[in-house]
Design an enzyme around this catalytic site. Structure first.
Site, PDB file in Angstrom:
ATOM      1  N   GLU A  53      30.530   2.882  46.172  1.00 32.73           N
ATOM      2  CA  GLU A  53      29.303   3.231  45.979  1.00 32.73           C
ATOM      3  C   GLU A  53      29.176   3.535  44.875  1.00 32.73           C
ATOM      4  OE1 GLU A  53      26.862   6.041  49.201  1.00 32.73           O
ATOM      5  OE2 GLU A  53      27.584   7.076  47.999  1.00 32.73           O
ATOM      6  N   SER A  79      33.125  11.587  50.087  1.00 31.58           N
ATOM      7  CA  SER A  79      32.286  11.167  49.734  1.00 31.58           C
ATOM      8  C   SER A  79      31.851   9.467  50.383  1.00 31.58           C
ATOM      9  CB  SER A  79      31.901  10.799  47.927  1.00 31.58           C
ATOM     10  OG  SER A  79      30.492   9.508  48.043  1.00 31.58           O
ATOM     11  N   TYR A  96      26.586  11.901  48.140  1.00 35.06           N
ATOM     12  CA  TYR A  96      25.720  11.038  47.223  1.00 35.06           C
ATOM     13  C   TYR A  96      26.648  10.825  46.470  1.00 35.06           C
ATOM     14  CZ  TYR A  96      23.804   6.889  45.255  1.00 35.06           C
ATOM     15  OH  TYR A  96      23.650   5.614  44.547  1.00 35.06           O
ATOM     16  N   HIS A  97      27.374   9.485  45.878  1.00 38.82           N
ATOM     17  CA  HIS A  97      28.697   9.271  44.501  1.00 38.82           C
ATOM     18  C   HIS A  97      27.793   9.105  43.571  1.00 38.82           C
ATOM     19  CE1 HIS A  97      32.411   8.290  42.424  1.00 38.82           C
ATOM     20  NE2 HIS A  97      33.093   9.141  43.548  1.00 38.82           N
ATOM     21  N   GLY A  98      27.718   9.009  42.605  1.00 39.53           N
ATOM     22  CA  GLY A  98      27.623   8.793  41.341  1.00 39.53           C
ATOM     23  C   GLY A  98      28.381   7.885  40.683  1.00 39.53           C
TER      24      GLY A  98
END
Length: 299
Positions: free
Chosen positions: A162, A156, A89-91
């Site tokens: 995202e 990602s 998951y890409h913050g």
């Protein structure tokens, strides 16, 4: 004047940690340049010649991770000894991923190659850092070669979109991205899901607006700056791998690549979402994420 001054200070505080991270990234590249010129190195940036420099930079980022975010890495045993594709998951800022790369190298002396967006390669003054840390555009051919050579490759699927438009609800924004599944099938390697707890509480983006979304879709550039940088607790969780079936014949593999990559990408998305559901308070809470610094339990 007092009100204006306080407002300016407040705005600067919102961006000071993200800007500090940018500064340290460029500082890392400068250190590599010094290392290269002092040793007159012309070797392949991925060769072991660069390991001492990689260790120095990884140690710096690991100290930063421990001090600022109390960083923990769980599930390293789920990584295969050989090649595999790590999907995460890409913050808003993928600083947690940088922490993961650093600790993985320090613990296992393993280099995980990273697929990055095109805009990353347009940033000035970072070429050597990108080369030495194994950042690549991630074409199908590049990924297959890297996996054939025994590397872990990370991606990602949500990417910049995202990073910009997901929020404290931790919604995955993968769209129809399933190229990673096709590569995994062709290379006959497992896919390993990964997620970092509280990554959205540490760094956030401004609420999505239609014109901002249209601006990104037309330029494909991350023109909105992230803000925050609170010292919340970061824990990266590596999930159980989604294995490749070794009993698949060549004919079945062709059929699977053509028709089954949707299923594999769905399985991967479900696995990443399961990590989020298990380890993340939704919607995210900055207060709880800060209190996590005092929670010594390994969740």
């Amino acid at each position: 004047l007092v009100i204006i001054s306080l407002t300016i200070i407040a705005i600067l505080m919102l961006f000071i940690v993200p800007l500090t991270i940018v500064f340290f990234i460029y500082l890392s590249n400068i250190l590599l340049l010094i290392y290269q010129r002092s040793g007159e190195l012309k070797a392949d940036p991925l060769s072991h010649v660069w390991d001492s420099a990689r260790k120095t930079i990884a140690s710096f980022w690991d100290i930063y991770a421990r001090v600022w975010h109390g960083y923990e890495l769980h599930g390293v045993e789920n990584l295969p000894e050989g090649p595999g594709i790590v999907v995460y998951y890409h913050g808003a800022i993928p600083i947690d991923y940088l922490y993961f790369l650093s600790r993985l190298f320090l613990w296992k002396k393993r280099l995980c190659l990273s697929v990055a967006d095109h805009f990353v390669f347009r940033l000035p003054g970072l070429k050597l850092l990108l080369d030495v840390t194994g950042v690549m555009l991630g074409t199908r051919e590049e990924c297959l070669v890297a996996l054939k050579n025994g590397y872990l490759v990370s991606i990602s699927p949500g990417g910049v979109r995202e990073a910009l438009f997901s929020d404290e609800s931790y919604q995955l924004m993968w769209g129809n991205r399933k190229g990673f599944a096709q590569v995994a099938l062709e290379a006959k390697v497992p896919i390993i899901p990964m997620y970092t707890q509280n990554v959205r509480e540490g760094y956030r983006m401004f609420k999505e607006r239609r014109f901002l979304r249209q601006l990104y879709e037309s330029t494909r550039l991350p023109l909105m700056p992230p803000y925050g940088g609170l010292p919340v607790k970061f824990r990266t969780y590596i999930g159980e791998p989604i294995p490749y079936d070794p009993n698949v014949t060549t004919e079945e593999l062709v059929e699977k690549v053509c028709e089954g990559n949707f299923l594999l990408s769905f399985q991967t998305k479900t696995a990443v979402q399961a990590l989020i559901s298990k380890h993340q308070t939704i919607p995210g809470s900055i207060w709880k994420a800060l209190l996590g610094r005092f929670d010594k339990r390994r969740k």
